[in-house]
Design an enzyme around this catalytic site. Sequence first.
Site, PDB file in Angstrom:
ATOM      1  N   HIS A  98       0.831  -1.215   0.000  1.00  0.00           N
ATOM      2  CA  HIS A  98       0.000   0.000   0.000  1.00  0.00           C
ATOM      3  C   HIS A  98       0.861   1.259   0.000  1.00  0.00           C
ATOM      4  CE1 HIS A  98      -3.457   2.595   1.009  1.00  0.00           C
ATOM      5  NE2 HIS A  98      -2.575   3.236   1.774  1.00  0.00           N
ATOM      6  N   GLU A  99       1.881   1.280   0.851  1.00  0.00           N
ATOM      7  CA  GLU A  99       2.755   2.460   0.913  1.00  0.00           C
ATOM      8  C   GLU A  99       3.539   2.627  -0.390  1.00  0.00           C
ATOM      9  OE1 GLU A  99       2.155   4.517   3.083  1.00  0.00           O
ATOM     10  OE2 GLU A  99       0.973   3.166   4.330  1.00  0.00           O
ATOM     11  N   HIS A 102       1.633   4.478  -2.963  1.00  0.00           N
ATOM     12  CA  HIS A 102       1.755   5.940  -2.930  1.00  0.00           C
ATOM     13  C   HIS A 102       3.002   6.412  -3.690  1.00  0.00           C
ATOM     14  CE1 HIS A 102      -1.641   6.614  -0.398  1.00  0.00           C
ATOM     15  NE2 HIS A 102      -1.144   5.962   0.642  1.00  0.00           N
TER      16      HIS A 102
END
Length: 227
Positions: A98-99, A102
Amino acid sequence: MGLGSYLIYIALLMIIPLWAQSRVKSTYKKYSKVSTSSMMTGAQVARKILDDNGLYDVEIQETKGMLTDHYDPRKKVVRLSTGIYHGHSMSSSAVAAHEVGHAIQDAESYAFLKFRSALVPVANFGSNISFFLILAGLLLDMTGLATIGVIFFAGAVLFQLVTLPVEFDASNRAMAQLVSTGVIRNNEERDTKKVLNAAAMTYVAAALVAVAELIRFILMIVASNQE
């Protein structure tokens, strides 16, 4: 708004975020005990996805705390909490991916991410000063001052709303990358989505609370003008 209704309203504002946080922690704890078939650590997952997307210049660092994971677009660094960094569970893989999602957004100049970044100073200022302006305006019967406070607070609310597509998109990218890179298998997708969806609920809860507060402030000003 009567006293009873007001107390219920305040209770809901407290319960919704607490419920979302509780769901995240319980889901994270559950799937932190379930290893992925690839047995890759969160750091390895992050590095593989970054490299597969040509983001060799993005660093991965370990950071203290629990679920303090984040991507720093200024320094181009993915920071993973100790449990995520070293863990080889579904939770570790989901959070790390998920990170990195980004970081991929940043590299592709994802519109909502750029917009959210531009709103940061507005949101910070609005969160810090809006309540005092609204309160002072209502106490001093200065509707204009209270209205300015609401406008500043609306900027903070907008930040919360823009955060939603940013986070959901990062989760979608995470799932796609985890599958395409072979970090998880088909039978692991469902449980991985549960981790990502639980995390997303914290942002939904924050947005709901912010919108509810904005509506309350507007109604307070309207009621003040009618007195």
